[in-house]
Structures are given as C-alpha cells and as structure tokens.
Design a protein around this motif. Structure first.
Motif, PDB file in Angstrom:
ATOM      1  N   ALA A   1       0.833  -1.204   0.000  1.00 33.90           N
ATOM      2  CA  ALA A   1       0.000   0.000   0.000  1.00 33.90           C
ATOM      3  C   ALA A   1       0.871   1.259   0.000  1.00 33.90           C
ATOM      4  N   LEU A   2       1.921   1.273   0.810  1.00 34.71           N
ATOM      5  CA  LEU A   2       2.814   2.430   0.835  1.00 34.71           C
ATOM      6  C   LEU A   2       3.521   2.619  -0.505  1.00 34.71           C
ATOM      7  N   GLY A   3       3.920   1.536  -1.129  1.00 38.25           N
ATOM      8  CA  GLY A   3       4.544   1.624  -2.452  1.00 38.25           C
ATOM      9  C   GLY A   3       3.585   2.178  -3.490  1.00 38.25           C
ATOM     10  N   LEU A   4       2.339   1.738  -3.422  1.00 34.14           N
ATOM     11  CA  LEU A   4       1.319   2.229  -4.349  1.00 34.14           C
ATOM     12  C   LEU A   4       1.074   3.723  -4.147  1.00 34.14           C
ATOM     13  N   ILE A   5       0.947   4.135  -2.900  1.00 32.43           N
ATOM     14  CA  ILE A   5       0.738   5.560  -2.595  1.00 32.43           C
ATOM     15  C   ILE A   5       1.948   6.380  -3.048  1.00 32.43           C
ATOM     16  N   GLY A   6       3.147   5.861  -2.759  1.00 32.16           N
ATOM     17  CA  GLY A   6       4.368   6.564  -3.182  1.00 32.16           C
ATOM     18  C   GLY A   6       4.446   6.694  -4.693  1.00 32.16           C
ATOM     19  N   GLY A   7       4.035   5.688  -5.410  1.00 26.73           N
ATOM     20  CA  GLY A   7       4.043   5.746  -6.866  1.00 26.73           C
ATOM     21  C   GLY A   7       3.084   6.789  -7.404  1.00 26.73           C
ATOM     22  N   VAL A   8       1.890   6.856  -6.835  1.00 26.17           N
ATOM     23  CA  VAL A   8       0.894   7.837  -7.282  1.00 26.17           C
ATOM     24  C   VAL A   8       1.369   9.255  -6.968  1.00 26.17           C
ATOM     25  N   VAL A   9       1.869   9.483  -5.760  1.00 24.51           N
ATOM     26  CA  VAL A   9       2.373  10.806  -5.377  1.00 24.51           C
ATOM     27  C   VAL A   9       3.560  11.187  -6.263  1.00 24.51           C
ATOM     28  N   GLY A  10       4.458  10.259  -6.483  1.00 27.42           N
ATOM     29  CA  GLY A  10       5.619  10.523  -7.340  1.00 27.42           C
ATOM     30  C   GLY A  10       5.214  10.876  -8.763  1.00 27.42           C
ATOM     31  N   TYR A  11       4.187  10.233  -9.266  1.00 32.61           N
ATOM     32  CA  TYR A  11       3.691  10.513 -10.621  1.00 32.61           C
ATOM     33  C   TYR A  11       3.220  11.960 -10.727  1.00 32.61           C
ATOM     34  N   PHE A  12       2.407  12.390  -9.756  1.00 31.15           N
ATOM     35  CA  PHE A  12       1.872  13.748  -9.814  1.00 31.15           C
ATOM     36  C   PHE A  12       2.946  14.799  -9.526  1.00 31.15           C
ATOM     37  N   VAL A  13       3.824  14.560  -8.591  1.00 34.45           N
ATOM     38  CA  VAL A  13       4.907  15.496  -8.286  1.00 34.45           C
ATOM     39  C   VAL A  13       5.846  15.591  -9.491  1.00 34.45           C
ATOM     40  N   GLY A  14       6.171  14.464 -10.074  1.00 35.44           N
ATOM     41  CA  GLY A  14       7.044  14.471 -11.262  1.00 35.44           C
ATOM     42  C   GLY A  14       6.409  15.211 -12.416  1.00 35.44           C
ATOM     43  N   GLY A  15       5.096  15.017 -12.614  1.00 34.12           N
ATOM     44  CA  GLY A  15       4.388  15.718 -13.684  1.00 34.12           C
ATOM     45  C   GLY A  15       4.380  17.220 -13.444  1.00 34.12           C
ATOM     46  N   ALA A  16       4.166  17.634 -12.195  1.00 28.80           N
ATOM     47  CA  ALA A  16       4.149  19.071 -11.866  1.00 28.80           C
ATOM     48  C   ALA A  16       5.527  19.671 -12.063  1.00 28.80           C
ATOM     49  N   LEU A  17       6.568  18.967 -11.650  1.00 33.27           N
ATOM     50  CA  LEU A  17       7.941  19.481 -11.838  1.00 33.27           C
ATOM     51  C   LEU A  17       8.289  19.560 -13.314  1.00 33.27           C
ATOM     52  N   ALA A  18       7.896  18.568 -14.093  1.00 36.04           N
ATOM     53  CA  ALA A  18       8.207  18.566 -15.513  1.00 36.04           C
ATOM     54  C   ALA A  18       7.526  19.735 -16.221  1.00 36.04           C
ATOM     55  N   SER A  19       6.251  20.005 -15.918  1.00 35.69           N
ATOM     56  CA  SER A  19       5.581  21.121 -16.582  1.00 35.69           C
ATOM     57  C   SER A  19       6.089  22.462 -16.044  1.00 35.69           C
ATOM     58  N   GLY A  20       6.499  22.518 -14.787  1.00 35.44           N
ATOM     59  CA  GLY A  20       7.052  23.747 -14.234  1.00 35.44           C
ATOM     60  C   GLY A  20       8.407  24.073 -14.821  1.00 35.44           C
ATOM     61  N   LEU A  21       9.246  23.064 -15.038  1.00 36.94           N
ATOM     62  CA  LEU A  21      10.581  23.291 -15.598  1.00 36.94           C
ATOM     63  C   LEU A  21      10.527  23.472 -17.116  1.00 36.94           C
ATOM     64  N   LYS A  22       9.486  23.000 -17.740  1.00 32.15           N
ATOM     65  CA  LYS A  22       9.333  23.096 -19.177  1.00 32.15           C
ATOM     66  C   LYS A  22       9.147  24.567 -19.600  1.00 32.15           C
TER      67      LYS A  22
END
Length: 140
Positions: A118-139
């Motif tokens: 469950a923690l791995g699943l939550i970490g994956g979902v959070v990482g996906y959204f944080v990574g997406g936000a960082l990618a669009s912010g740095l873009k």
C-alpha cells in the motif's frame, strides 16, 4: 501417517511412516522448493514449477517414489503420494485453504506485506503527480 499443518505460509510438511523410517516431505508453494527427508536426512531436493514432480530413492532395498501433483495452480489441491515398489502406500492432500492457513505469527507477516504494498502504491501515485508538476514547471 502423521501430518502436521502448515508451519510457514504457502508451505506444507507431510510425514509418512515406512517400517521403522519416517519420511518427511516439505514443499514450498511460493518458491517451488521441494525436499524429502528420511529420518531427518535429506535424500532428495528439487526446485520445480511443474504440475507434477517425483523424488526417487532406495530405502531398505525398496524403490521409493514421492510424487507431488498439483491439480490447479490457483485452487489446488496438491497431492503428495508415497509409492513403494510400484504400489501406492499413502497420500496426503493439501487444499488451498490448508496451504494458506496462517497462525498468529504469520498473520503479522501478511499485514506487513500488505502495508508495504500500500505504501509503495501511494508513493508511486504521489511521485507521478509530483514528477508531472515538476516537468511542466521546468518546461516553461
């Protein structure tokens, strides 16, 4: 025949009496490891994922075969059959409910595994959204 119940999750231990000897068959349904002991001495060991396997050895001049046969990987049952000189002497059946039986100490193991998943699943979902936000912010 004497049979103990599961001592580890996804693991069976069966005992067969042949004359003065005790044959112990241990099978792990998680790893595929099978071991056959005669009077606590290892006589055969295999790592297999097949639906049927055999362990052959001699005992007091007799040909002994221990056959493990899985009817279905998802539902079981698993039959452990003892054959001496070509004749079925005894058998032990492990159904899915018996294989998955857990005691108080093994339940902690399953809960820990579920929490890690469950923690791995939550970490994956959070990482996906944080990574997406960082990618669009740095873009830009």
């Amino acid at each position: 025949m004497t049979t103990t119940d599961v001592t580890k999750p996804n693991h069976s231990i069966s005992f067969f009496d042949v004359g003065e000897h005790v044959i112990r068959v241990e099978a792990s349904y998680l790893t595929g490891k099978e071991r056959v002991y005669v009077d606590d001495e290892l006589v055969s060991e295999k790592l297999t994922w097949r639906f049927q396997s055999e362990h052959q050895f001699q005992l007091d001049g007799k040909d002994v075969i221990v056959r493990l046969k899985v009817a279905s990987m998802l539902t079981g049952p698993v039959a452990i059959t003892l054959i001496v000189n070509g004749e079925v002497v005894d058998a032990d059946i492990w159904n899915l409910k018996r294989i998955l039986k857990t005691n108080a100490t093994s339940q902690v193991w399953w809960k820990t595994l579920l929490i890690i998943f469950a923690l791995g699943l939550i970490g994956g979902v959070v990482g996906y959204f944080v990574g997406g936000a960082l990618a669009s912010g740095l873009k830009g």
